[in-house]
Design an enzyme around this catalytic site. Structure first.
Site, PDB file in Angstrom:
ATOM      1  N   SER A  68       4.627  -9.553  -4.667  1.00  0.00           N
ATOM      2  CA  SER A  68       4.259  -8.592  -5.582  1.00  0.00           C
ATOM      3  C   SER A  68       3.576  -9.366  -6.936  1.00  0.00           C
ATOM      4  O   SER A  68       2.483  -9.908  -6.563  1.00  0.00           O
ATOM      5  CB  SER A  68       5.665  -8.099  -6.502  1.00  0.00           C
ATOM      6  OG  SER A  68       5.183  -6.852  -7.064  1.00  0.00           O
ATOM      7  N   GLU A  72       4.794   0.356   0.965  1.00  0.00           N
ATOM      8  CA  GLU A  72       5.065  -0.077  -0.360  1.00  0.00           C
ATOM      9  C   GLU A  72       5.233   0.673  -1.601  1.00  0.00           C
ATOM     10  O   GLU A  72       6.180   0.500  -2.142  1.00  0.00           O
ATOM     11  CB  GLU A  72       3.730  -0.977  -0.510  1.00  0.00           C
ATOM     12  CG  GLU A  72       3.262  -2.062   0.271  1.00  0.00           C
ATOM     13  CD  GLU A  72       3.952  -3.365  -0.090  1.00  0.00           C
ATOM     14  OE1 GLU A  72       4.765  -3.477  -1.077  1.00  0.00           O
ATOM     15  OE2 GLU A  72       3.673  -4.515   0.412  1.00  0.00           O
ATOM     16  N   HIS A 132       8.194  -1.660  -1.083  1.00  0.00           N
ATOM     17  CA  HIS A 132       8.229  -3.051  -1.839  1.00  0.00           C
ATOM     18  C   HIS A 132       9.445  -3.554  -2.078  1.00  0.00           C
ATOM     19  O   HIS A 132      10.474  -3.030  -2.315  1.00  0.00           O
ATOM     20  CB  HIS A 132       7.526  -2.555  -3.029  1.00  0.00           C
ATOM     21  CG  HIS A 132       6.683  -3.507  -4.056  1.00  0.00           C
ATOM     22  ND1 HIS A 132       5.675  -4.211  -3.282  1.00  0.00           N
ATOM     23  CD2 HIS A 132       7.016  -4.083  -4.946  1.00  0.00           C
ATOM     24  CE1 HIS A 132       5.290  -5.267  -4.178  1.00  0.00           C
ATOM     25  NE2 HIS A 132       6.142  -5.155  -5.474  1.00  0.00           N
TER      26      HIS A 132
END
Length: 511
Positions: free
Chosen positions: A214, A333, A434
């Site tokens: 990230s 994601e 994610h």
């Protein structure tokens, strides 16, 4: 004669004691030469005492830079000062100021790192330096228990803190001629510390891989093109990094001046002193000048000497460090971010509201709606919207980046039953969102994931694959990590509509 032998026998324990003591002394001297004495290690700043378990050693809260407080707030990091005696390294240092912090201690004096090593044995092990995620506003290196990577992989793992939010990335020109990027410079300082100290922990300073997820993955992309990071790593791992989302220095300065004014520091002549006089608790609402499909965030800014150009541009121009790169994404994601948005607003995206939701972030929303019809997602407009952002911000840019770099391996994580995904509540299925892959590599917050036998095998395989890359830097693979095992990654471009996104802009920040 018996008297003589009797004397020898009576003196044997003392002689053996002396021999053993001399041998131990020699071993200690040998260990001290490379910095190790049991769970005590000599760094450039002084001795640190960590903890030794049967299968690993752990050293926590080691300063890699001077505390960025007082006049050092919003300055590039300086090396850590020396300390006398042994420093306790048996517990993590405080995380950098963030909101909400919960029960976790935070402090501006937060520039510390943690080192995981196998129990003992050979020196010159490969090194993994982990940059945590958290949108550049939260997180800490202590969240990532790296025992499995250190022990199963026989490698040294370093996890770090770096300045966050306004304290890490405020780009007010009153602070400096090239403001911002302080948190990114912290990461560079940590890499310098690793170069100068990691051999004392059994690591090889010439075999360092930087990795992150990230915001941490985005940071790794920045290090690939940052002049000051050259030579500090030999390989890189980018996990779910939205590497094209950096703000320009001009946009960041404009937002930062407005931020200073909103915090009572409107006078440009005194703004720097005014900002440095504010308590850290007044600076937890970070400036927002980059965007992830309308979710605004701070972070590294491009246009100065620290980061002259954004990673996609630098990579296209051949300015990236010539190192092997492993990069990948999760299959779904953006469902993670949309779930958070939906929980905050209480308003899921409906079929009726879908076109307007697209218009808020896409210049050619009608074409996007035609490419991603709601009916193709079982009538669920939230899933259709999430797919547009997953594909345009994460999946297809990662594929383009992989194609532009000289030496890469790629992966996609696609386990819709990943334990981490169960922690996020949403009125729609999350798929593989994610952060879902993190628990397959680390024990997040020290808690092992509750894996099924198949997931445990998948986790072991991922740890082995990450370790193999850290150890060899070998590239050329494309892998799909699925609940039924590991296979070749096929059909990625079609699945994520990459042909469509090759000719169209991704999301933009709403104005």
């Amino acid at each position: 004669m018996e008297a003589v032998f009797g004397a020898v026998r009576r003196g044997l324990p003392a002689v053996l004691g002396l021999v053993l003591a001399l041998a131990a002394s020699a071993c200690v001297a040998s260990d001290a030469a490379v910095g190790r004495v049991g769970d005590v290690v000599r760094t450039a700043s002084g001795l640190v005492r960590g903890t030794a378990a049967p299968d690993h050693r752990l050293f926590q809260g080691i300063p890699y830079a001077a505390p960025p407080v007082g006049e050092r707030r919003w300055q590039p990091p300086a090396p850590a000062a020396a300390w006398p005696g042994e420093r306790d390294a048996t517990k993590p240092g405080p995380r950098c100021p963030q909101a909400p912090a919960g029960a976790t201690a935070t402090s501006e004096d937060c520039l510390t790192l943690n080192v995981w090593t196998p129990a003992a044995g050979s020196a010159s092990r490969p090194v993994l330096v982990w940059l945590h995620g958290g949108a550049f506003v939260n997180g800490g290196g202590d969240r990532y228990d790296a025992r499995r990577l250190a022990t199963r992989g026989d490698e040294v793992v370093v996890t770090i803190n770096y300045r966050l939010g306004a304290l890490g990335f405020l780009a007010d020109p009153a602070l400096d001629t090239q403001p911002g990027n302080y948190g990114f410079l912290d990461q560079q300082q940590a890499l310098l510390w690793v170069r100068d100290n990691i051999a004392a922990f059994g690591g090889d300073p010439a075999a360092v891989t930087i990795a992150g997820e990230s915001a941490g993955g985005m940071s790794v992309c920045d290090h690939l093109v940052a002049p000051g990071s050259r030579g500090l790593f030999r390989a890189a791992i980018v996990q779910s990094g939205p590497c094209g989302q950096q703000a320009t220095l001009a946009d960041a300065e404009k937002a930062s001046v407005a931020y200073a004014a909103a915090h009572g520091c409107r006078d440009r002549a005194t703004a720097a002193a005014c900002l440095r006089a504010l308590p850290p608790g007044k600076l937890l609402d970070a400036p927002r000048y980059a965007s992830l499909a309308g979710i605004e965030l701070p972070g590294p800014v491009t246009g100065g000497s620290v980061l002259p150009q954004a990673p996609p541009e630098g990579i296209r121009r051949g300015a990236a460090a010539p190192v092997p790169v492993l990069l990948g994404t999760t299959h779904d994601e953006f469902t993670y971010f949309l779930a958070e948005e939906t929980a905050s607003s209480g308003q899921p995206i409906t079929r009726h509201g879908y076109p307007e939701a697209l218009r808020r972030i896409f210049p050619d929303a009608a074409a996007v709606a035609a490419e991603y019809p709601v009916d193709a997602f079982s009538g669920n407009a939230s899933l259709a919207y999430a797919a547009t952002v997953t594909d345009s911000v994460f999946a297809c840019p990662a594929a383009r980046m992989a194609a532009a770099l000289p030496s890469t391996s790629t992966y996609e994580f696609a386990d819709p039953a990943a334990p981490g995904a169960k922690d996020v509540s949403a009125p729609f299925p999350l798929g593989s969102p994610h952060t879902a892959e993190l628990s397959y590599l680390f024990d997040i917050d020290g808690v092992p994931a509750a894996f099924s036998p198949a997931q445990q095998r998948l986790s072991d395989r991922m740890v082995d694959d990450w370790t193999a890359f850290v150890r060899t830097g070998r590239t050329g693979t494309t892998v799909s990590y699925r609940p039924d095992g590991v296979g070749p990654l096929t059909g990625f471009a079609k699945d994520h509509h990459c042909g469509f996104w090759a000719t169209r802009p991704g999301p933009v920040m709403p104005r």
